[in-house]
Design a protein around this motif. Structure first.
Motif, short mmCIF file in Angstrom:
data_model
loop_
_atom_site.label_atom_id
_atom_site.label_comp_id
_atom_site.label_asym_id
_atom_site.label_seq_id
_atom_site.Cartn_x
_atom_site.Cartn_y
_atom_site.Cartn_z
N GLY A 141 0.65 -1.46 0.49
CA GLY A 141 0.27 -0.22 -0.07
C GLY A 141 0.85 1.37 0.33
O GLY A 141 1.84 0.88 -0.06
N VAL A 142 -0.17 2.48 0.00
CA VAL A 142 0.98 3.64 0.08
C VAL A 142 1.38 3.72 1.22
O VAL A 142 2.79 4.49 1.01
CB VAL A 142 -0.24 4.79 0.06
N SER A 143 1.40 3.64 2.52
CA SER A 143 2.27 3.20 3.50
C SER A 143 3.57 2.38 3.41
O SER A 143 4.42 2.49 4.66
CB SER A 143 1.60 2.58 4.33
N GLY A 144 3.62 1.65 2.87
CA GLY A 144 4.91 0.73 2.47
C GLY A 144 4.66 -0.46 2.52
O GLY A 144 5.26 -1.65 3.06
N GLU A 145 3.32 -0.40 3.63
CA GLU A 145 3.05 -2.00 4.61
C GLU A 145 2.39 -3.02 3.68
O GLU A 145 1.48 -2.65 2.69
CB GLU A 145 2.18 -1.47 4.78
N ALA A 146 2.52 -4.69 3.70
CA ALA A 146 1.93 -5.39 2.37
C ALA A 146 0.85 -5.48 2.82
O ALA A 146 -0.21 -5.72 4.03
CB ALA A 146 2.67 -6.75 2.83
N ASP A 147 -0.52 -5.34 1.39
CA ASP A 147 -1.68 -5.45 1.63
C ASP A 147 -2.26 -6.43 1.01
O ASP A 147 -3.52 -6.76 0.75
CB ASP A 147 -2.41 -3.99 1.94
N GLY A 148 -1.50 -7.05 0.12
CA GLY A 148 -1.66 -8.51 -0.69
C GLY A 148 -0.71 -9.46 -0.63
O GLY A 148 0.30 -9.27 -1.14
N PHE A 149 -1.68 -10.14 -0.66
CA PHE A 149 -0.89 -12.02 0.10
C PHE A 149 -1.24 -13.71 -1.59
O PHE A 149 -2.05 -12.92 -1.73
CB PHE A 149 -0.92 -12.25 1.00
N ALA A 150 0.47 -13.75 -1.80
CA ALA A 150 -0.19 -15.61 -2.67
C ALA A 150 0.48 -16.34 -2.33
O ALA A 150 1.87 -15.80 -1.09
CB ALA A 150 -0.22 -14.67 -4.00
N SER A 151 0.21 -17.11 -2.64
CA SER A 151 1.02 -18.10 -1.35
C SER A 151 2.49 -18.60 -2.77
O SER A 151 2.26 -18.28 -3.74
CB SER A 151 0.17 -19.81 -1.78
N LEU A 152 3.80 -19.20 -2.21
CA LEU A 152 4.80 -18.73 -3.18
C LEU A 152 4.09 -19.95 -4.15
O LEU A 152 4.99 -19.41 -6.00
CB LEU A 152 4.97 -19.59 -2.23
N GLU A 153 3.67 -20.51 -4.62
CA GLU A 153 3.64 -21.58 -5.42
C GLU A 153 2.85 -21.00 -6.70
O GLU A 153 2.66 -20.93 -8.02
CB GLU A 153 2.72 -22.92 -5.35
N SER A 154 1.58 -20.32 -5.95
CA SER A 154 1.06 -19.69 -7.37
C SER A 154 1.48 -18.68 -7.57
O SER A 154 1.43 -17.89 -9.00
CB SER A 154 -0.49 -19.30 -7.11
N HIS A 155 2.20 -17.73 -6.57
CA HIS A 155 2.68 -16.42 -7.38
C HIS A 155 3.78 -16.65 -8.44
O HIS A 155 4.26 -16.29 -9.32
CB HIS A 155 3.71 -15.97 -6.17
N LEU A 156 5.04 -17.68 -8.20
CA LEU A 156 6.12 -18.75 -8.81
C LEU A 156 5.10 -18.55 -10.51
O LEU A 156 5.49 -18.50 -11.74
CB LEU A 156 6.34 -19.14 -7.99
N ALA A 157 4.02 -19.58 -9.85
CA ALA A 157 3.52 -20.21 -10.75
C ALA A 157 2.80 -19.13 -12.53
O ALA A 157 3.25 -19.31 -13.68
CB ALA A 157 2.40 -21.35 -11.32
N LEU A 158 2.46 -17.62 -11.35
CA LEU A 158 1.79 -16.64 -12.28
C LEU A 158 2.92 -15.57 -13.42
O LEU A 158 2.96 -16.07 -14.21
CB LEU A 158 1.16 -16.00 -11.19
N THR A 159 3.26 -16.15 -12.17
CA THR A 159 5.15 -15.06 -12.53
C THR A 159 5.51 -15.55 -13.89
O THR A 159 5.76 -15.28 -15.23
CB THR A 159 6.07 -14.74 -11.72
N SER A 160 6.13 -16.94 -13.85
CA SER A 160 6.39 -18.22 -15.14
C SER A 160 6.07 -17.80 -16.32
O SER A 160 6.13 -17.36 -17.22
CB SER A 160 6.42 -19.32 -14.33
N ILE A 161 3.74 -17.98 -16.31
CA ILE A 161 3.53 -17.76 -17.15
C ILE A 161 3.00 -16.94 -17.83
O ILE A 161 3.42 -16.03 -18.98
CB ILE A 161 2.04 -18.11 -16.70
N THR A 162 3.29 -15.12 -16.83
CA THR A 162 3.13 -13.91 -17.91
C THR A 162 4.58 -13.78 -18.41
O THR A 162 4.43 -13.85 -19.71
CB THR A 162 3.03 -13.11 -16.29
N LEU A 163 5.74 -14.29 -17.96
CA LEU A 163 7.22 -14.17 -18.65
C LEU A 163 7.05 -15.04 -19.92
O LEU A 163 7.98 -14.96 -20.62
CB LEU A 163 7.97 -14.33 -17.32
#
Length: 124
Positions: free
Chosen positions: A53-75
């Protein structure tokens, strides 16, 4: 005359080799990122922060596997678009160069964003 035909043959071979190297670059970078995160998965929190967020605090989360999968698919999808343009020979050169600059810049920005997202998780 055989020397001319031989030179043309090797020139065509070198052109194909350049295209293969140019096309494999993005895919090798994705594989390196994926391998690094996979080999060091114990260092990453689960879930990982994916938005701040604007304050620098994390406000959105995902599991490591799903984030890695989405990252890989996009790239990989953007990398395949890059590879397709590299190998299509009927595109006029100025259009091809412009398209490669745009797609390459997009890919690089996405890669750096994803790499930064993973790096910030382990305080690099």
């Amino acid at each position: 005359m055989p020397e001319i035909a031989d030179a043309q043959f090797w020139s065509a071979k070198i052109d194909v080799m350049k295209r293969i190297i140019l096309a494999l670059g993005p895919m090798l970078a994705v594989a390196a990122l994926w391998a690094y995160v996979s080999l060091n998965s114990e260092r990453f929190p689960d879930p990982v922060a994916i938005h701040w967020g604007v304050s620098g605090e994390a406000d959105g989360f995902a599991s490591l596997e799903s984030h890695l999968a989405l990252t890989s698919i996009t790239l990989v999808l953007v990398g395949l678009l890059w590879t397709g343009v590299v190998f299509i020979t009927r595109i006029p050169r100025p259009v091809k160069v412009l398209f490669l600059v745009i797609v390459g810049t997009l890919w690089l920005l996405l890669f750096l964003l994803f790499a930064y997202t993973f790096a910030i998780q382990i305080d690099l």
